[in-house]
Design a protein around this motif. Structure first.
Motif, mmCIF file in Angstrom:
data_model
loop_
_atom_site.group_PDB
_atom_site.id
_atom_site.type_symbol
_atom_site.label_atom_id
_atom_site.label_comp_id
_atom_site.label_asym_id
_atom_site.label_seq_id
_atom_site.Cartn_x
_atom_site.Cartn_y
_atom_site.Cartn_z
ATOM 1 N N ARG A 57 0.812 -1.215 0.000
ATOM 2 C CA ARG A 57 0.000 0.000 0.000
ATOM 3 C C ARG A 57 0.848 1.269 0.000
ATOM 4 N N LEU A 58 1.978 1.226 0.689
ATOM 5 C CA LEU A 58 2.793 2.438 0.801
ATOM 6 C C LEU A 58 3.803 2.588 -0.325
ATOM 7 N N LEU A 59 4.389 1.468 -0.767
ATOM 8 C CA LEU A 59 5.515 1.539 -1.704
ATOM 9 C C LEU A 59 5.264 0.840 -3.037
ATOM 10 N N ASN A 60 4.141 0.118 -3.139
ATOM 11 C CA ASN A 60 3.830 -0.651 -4.348
ATOM 12 C C ASN A 60 4.932 -1.672 -4.651
ATOM 13 N N ARG A 61 5.518 -2.253 -3.602
ATOM 14 C CA ARG A 61 6.502 -3.313 -3.773
ATOM 15 C C ARG A 61 5.921 -4.611 -3.219
ATOM 16 N N GLU A 62 6.262 -5.716 -3.853
ATOM 17 C CA GLU A 62 5.777 -7.019 -3.415
ATOM 18 C C GLU A 62 6.928 -7.836 -2.849
ATOM 19 N N VAL A 63 6.757 -8.301 -1.632
ATOM 20 C CA VAL A 63 7.744 -9.191 -1.026
ATOM 21 C C VAL A 63 7.660 -10.534 -1.737
ATOM 22 N N PRO A 64 8.771 -11.075 -2.223
ATOM 23 C CA PRO A 64 8.714 -12.335 -2.964
ATOM 24 C C PRO A 64 8.234 -13.489 -2.099
ATOM 25 N N SER A 65 7.696 -14.510 -2.750
ATOM 26 C CA SER A 65 7.214 -15.689 -2.043
ATOM 27 C C SER A 65 8.325 -16.275 -1.192
ATOM 28 N N ARG A 66 7.999 -16.572 0.069
ATOM 29 C CA ARG A 66 8.932 -17.098 1.062
ATOM 30 C C ARG A 66 10.080 -16.119 1.334
ATOM 31 N N GLY A 67 9.899 -14.851 0.920
ATOM 32 C CA GLY A 67 10.955 -13.871 1.120
ATOM 33 C C GLY A 67 10.681 -12.967 2.301
ATOM 34 N N LEU A 68 11.554 -11.979 2.501
ATOM 35 C CA LEU A 68 11.470 -11.025 3.596
ATOM 36 C C LEU A 68 11.414 -9.613 3.040
ATOM 37 N N PRO A 69 10.855 -8.653 3.798
ATOM 38 C CA PRO A 69 10.869 -7.258 3.338
ATOM 39 C C PRO A 69 12.275 -6.750 3.027
ATOM 40 N N ALA A 70 13.278 -7.257 3.759
ATOM 41 C CA ALA A 70 14.651 -6.818 3.507
ATOM 42 C C ALA A 70 15.117 -7.171 2.099
ATOM 43 N N ASP A 71 14.500 -8.200 1.503
ATOM 44 C CA ASP A 71 14.873 -8.588 0.138
ATOM 45 C C ASP A 71 14.531 -7.507 -0.880
ATOM 46 N N ILE A 72 13.593 -6.629 -0.533
ATOM 47 C CA ILE A 72 13.228 -5.534 -1.440
ATOM 48 C C ILE A 72 13.581 -4.174 -0.836
ATOM 49 N N GLY A 73 14.500 -4.183 0.138
ATOM 50 C CA GLY A 73 15.018 -2.932 0.683
ATOM 51 C C GLY A 73 14.152 -2.252 1.716
ATOM 52 N N VAL A 74 13.294 -3.015 2.408
ATOM 53 C CA VAL A 74 12.361 -2.431 3.374
ATOM 54 C C VAL A 74 12.516 -3.126 4.726
ATOM 55 N N LEU A 75 12.366 -2.357 5.785
ATOM 56 C CA LEU A 75 12.366 -2.896 7.146
ATOM 57 C C LEU A 75 11.138 -2.339 7.865
ATOM 58 N N CYS A 76 10.374 -3.222 8.526
ATOM 59 C CA CYS A 76 9.150 -2.811 9.229
ATOM 60 C C CYS A 76 9.335 -2.915 10.734
ATOM 61 N N HIS A 77 8.756 -1.947 11.448
ATOM 62 C CA HIS A 77 8.786 -1.974 12.906
ATOM 63 C C HIS A 77 7.449 -1.498 13.450
ATOM 64 N N ASN A 78 7.076 -2.079 14.591
ATOM 65 C CA ASN A 78 5.866 -1.693 15.306
ATOM 66 C C ASN A 78 6.157 -0.472 16.191
ATOM 67 N N PRO A 79 5.208 0.432 16.385
ATOM 68 C CA PRO A 79 5.454 1.607 17.234
ATOM 69 C C PRO A 79 5.914 1.261 18.651
ATOM 70 N N GLY A 80 5.321 0.227 19.238
ATOM 71 C CA GLY A 80 5.722 -0.159 20.583
ATOM 72 C C GLY A 80 7.169 -0.619 20.645
ATOM 73 N N THR A 81 7.617 -1.309 19.608
ATOM 74 C CA THR A 81 9.012 -1.742 19.541
ATOM 75 C C THR A 81 9.943 -0.544 19.490
ATOM 76 N N LEU A 82 9.582 0.462 18.692
ATOM 77 C CA LEU A 82 10.421 1.648 18.537
ATOM 78 C C LEU A 82 10.521 2.417 19.850
ATOM 79 N N ARG A 83 9.413 2.515 20.550
ATOM 80 C CA ARG A 83 9.446 3.209 21.839
ATOM 81 C C ARG A 83 10.316 2.451 22.841
ATOM 82 N N ALA A 84 10.177 1.116 22.886
ATOM 83 C CA ALA A 84 10.984 0.313 23.800
ATOM 84 C C ALA A 84 12.471 0.422 23.458
ATOM 85 N N ALA A 85 12.788 0.479 22.161
ATOM 86 C CA ALA A 85 14.196 0.568 21.744
ATOM 87 C C ALA A 85 14.827 1.878 22.189
ATOM 88 N N VAL A 86 14.115 2.981 21.992
ATOM 89 C CA VAL A 86 14.698 4.273 22.351
ATOM 90 C C VAL A 86 14.779 4.415 23.876
#
Length: 577
Positions: free
Chosen positions: A251-280
């Motif tokens: 929806r945001l980038l019009n990129r498709e993660v390949p089958s059995r692949g990861l977002p990193a395979d297409i140059g993207v990393l996803c994080h949840n807001p709660g994770t980001l707050r805990a990290a900082v």
């Protein structure tokens, strides 16, 4: 205005978020006792480093990460370790697991990590901080955050996506937390972008969260930094499951993660807001992950809302504080109604994966009707956000035809439950798919164990044959030396060997040392190969990580044994000389 793209399928279930979203975020009462499972993350369980009777402070490490995919566990209250025992934990099967039980002293004395300035600290130091602070993904997957933070070493990441869609009904954890702590989430996003090397940050949020959107916009206006990656807030139309990382990336980038692949395979990393707050918080304040925000809701709760509760708190205590009407509870669900699972009782601890507790009445979430035969209507295919054929997968999963199920991309199923929601025959499709995945994983794990056992057996047989051959060679060398000496001096073979025999024995020792050196080099190569295989599995998610860690441990033990034998052989040679 930024262009938005779309993914196939999706549904619009009743949101039922209003009751829990109306109340401000509050803190849960400090528990008098906590039960902390040793595995609150994907990967290897942590190893306890405390003993019963020991006093611990809030934030003190009580279990140490084991292996590459693991994180530390910390005391969530101060008090005394009561026991390390098996205890019921949140799981669909109601299983028990090893837990550390702590009795609190009501003082809440803290032990924090040293404070760091993430803009001035080295990447390695920050990644280690995430590991030692026990930070994992709070969106439900509980993937150790330090692995995602270091992914820029192996993939080029151009976009960091903050997944604030929170599309599943009832859950308002991210919504309410963003209203309260938007600044922390934005700073956490900048921290993670700094670590992974992302060139931009995109915050994806559904349009049914106007207050959170306003808080984010205000935070972005106040925190603009020229040196940081630019941040864009993208508001998307509400539709389930927009919160799936593959669907949100589409929806945001019009990129498709390949089958059995990861977002990193297409140059993207996803994080949840709660994770980001805990990290900082872990970096800026030295605060380990000892609490999380959880939604307490359902028609059987008088005081619904979101609370920040200490990990290990018993769910019965949290629900009691929310004024649960136990007599009216028909179903108790951890997570959302589509992707969560039912709990058999409430004497189980809050864990890092617990984002929501729904105490539903019979009228609110009635028991599912009996499963009926499939009428081949195709509604499940229309609703599937992954573009799969759930009807075909259902037949293969039901008949245990796993090869066909994998051919139809079973493992691309995100188990969102959209197909269940639209099925007129009330077939629990996601349950069939989940069971088929588990069966395939189990079969692969057993095959790997069998292969590993066969490999170990062959190595043992080869070692025994080699040792027998070496022993026989030494015996023959001694016998030949005695025979030559007897022939030269006219002595019997029973006479004691002299210098000729000693020379033969020394030659045998040199051959032994040479053989052990070759074995040492082979053992070192096996360790490196096992380390690379484990690192690759951690990055891609493919392969059995537990089995690979066993293989690595076996290879290291073999190397230690070989080096010990080599050292003993060298010492024997020195003594003989």
């Amino acid at each position: 205005m930024a262009r938005h793209f779309d993914f196939p399928g999706g549904i619009h279930p009743p949101a039922r978020k209003q009751r829990s979203a109306e109340a401000p975020l509050r803190s849960a009462p400090l528990p008098s006792r906590v039960v902390l499972p040793l595995q609150q993350h994907i990967g290897t369980p942590a190893e306890p480093c405390v003993s019963p009777g020991q006093y611990v402070r809030t934030g003190e490490r009580i279990a140490i990460a084991q292996g590459m995919v693991s994180t530390d566990i910390h005391a969530s209250i101060s008090g005394w370790v009561r026991s390390i025992e098996s205890h019921p934990v949140p799981h669909p099967s109601g299983e028990r697991a090893s837990c550390i039980v702590i009795d609190g002293d009501d003082k809440d004395e803290w032990q924090r990590l040293p404070v760091l300035n993430w803009r001035q600290s080295h990447h390695a130091e920050l990644i280690e901080r995430l590991r030692h602070a026990g930070i994992v993904g709070l969106g439900g997957a509980t993937f150790p955050a330090q692995i995602k933070a270091a992914i820029g070493e192996h993939h080029r990441i151009d976009s960091l996506v903050v997944n604030a869609a929170e599309c599943e009904p009832y859950i308002t954890t991210d919504d309410v937390m963003l209203r309260t702590h938007a600044d922390d989430v934005v700073e956490g996003a900048r921290l993670m972008a700094h670590l992974c090397g992302a060139e931009r940050i995109l915050i994806g949020i559904e349009d049914d969260k106007p207050e959170a959107i306003n808080a984010l916009e205000a935070s972005l206006r106040a925190s603009g930094t020229d040196d940081d990656a630019p941040i864009a807030l993208r508001v998307i139309a509400t539709r389930y499951p927009s919160g799936g990382e593959k669907q949100l990336i589409k929806r945001l980038l019009n990129r498709e993660v390949p089958s059995r692949g990861l977002p990193a395979d297409i140059g993207v990393l996803c994080h949840n807001p709660g994770t980001l707050r805990a990290a900082v918080q872990a970096v800026r304040e030295g605060r380990p992950m000892v609490s999380r925000v959880v939604t307490l809701t359902g028609a059987a709760v008088n005081r619904p809302g979101n609370v920040e509760a200490r990990l290990g708190s018993l769910m019965c205590d949290l629900l009691a504080a929310a004024e649960l009407r136990e007599a009216e509870v028909s179903r108790l669900i951890m997570g959302g109604p589509l992707m969560g699972f039912e709990l058999s009782h409430t004497e189980i601890p809050l864990v890092k994966a617990s984002n929501c507790l729904i105490a539903a009445t019979q009228d609110e979430l009635p028991t599912a009707p009996p499963e009926q035969p499939c009428i081949r209507c195709g509604a499940c295919e229309t609703a599937c956000p992954a573009g799969l054929l759930p009807q075909q997968l259902y037949w293969y999963a039901r008949s245990h035809d796993h090869d066909k199920a994998e051919l139809f991309n079973l493992f691309d199923c995100i188990e969102c439950g959209a197909c269940d929601f639209v099925c007129p025959s009330h077939i629990p499709l996601a349950q069939y798919f989940r069971a088929a995945k588990d069966e395939i994983r189990f079969r692969r794990h057993e095959a790997l164990k069998a292969e590993h056992a066969r490999h170990r057996f062959e190595l043992r047989q080869a070692r025994m044959e080699r040792e027998a051959a070496e022993k026989e060679a030494r015996r023959q060398a001694r016998k030949a030396a005695i025979r030559r000496r007897s022939q030269d001096q006219g002595l019997s073979e029973d006479s004691q060997p002299t210098e000729t025999t000693d020379n033969a024995a020394n030659a045998v020792m040199e051959d032994d040392i040479k053989t052990l050196r070759i074995a040492q080099a082979a053992a070192r190569a096996a360790v490196k190969k096992a380390e690379k295989a484990l690192a690759r599995a951690s990055e891609t998610g493919e392969g059995d990580i537990d089995d690979l860690e066993v293989q690595l441990a076996t290879a290291r033990e073999n190397l230690r044994t070989t080096e010990s034998r080599l050292s003993a052989a060298r010492e024997a040679r020195e003594n003989a000389s």
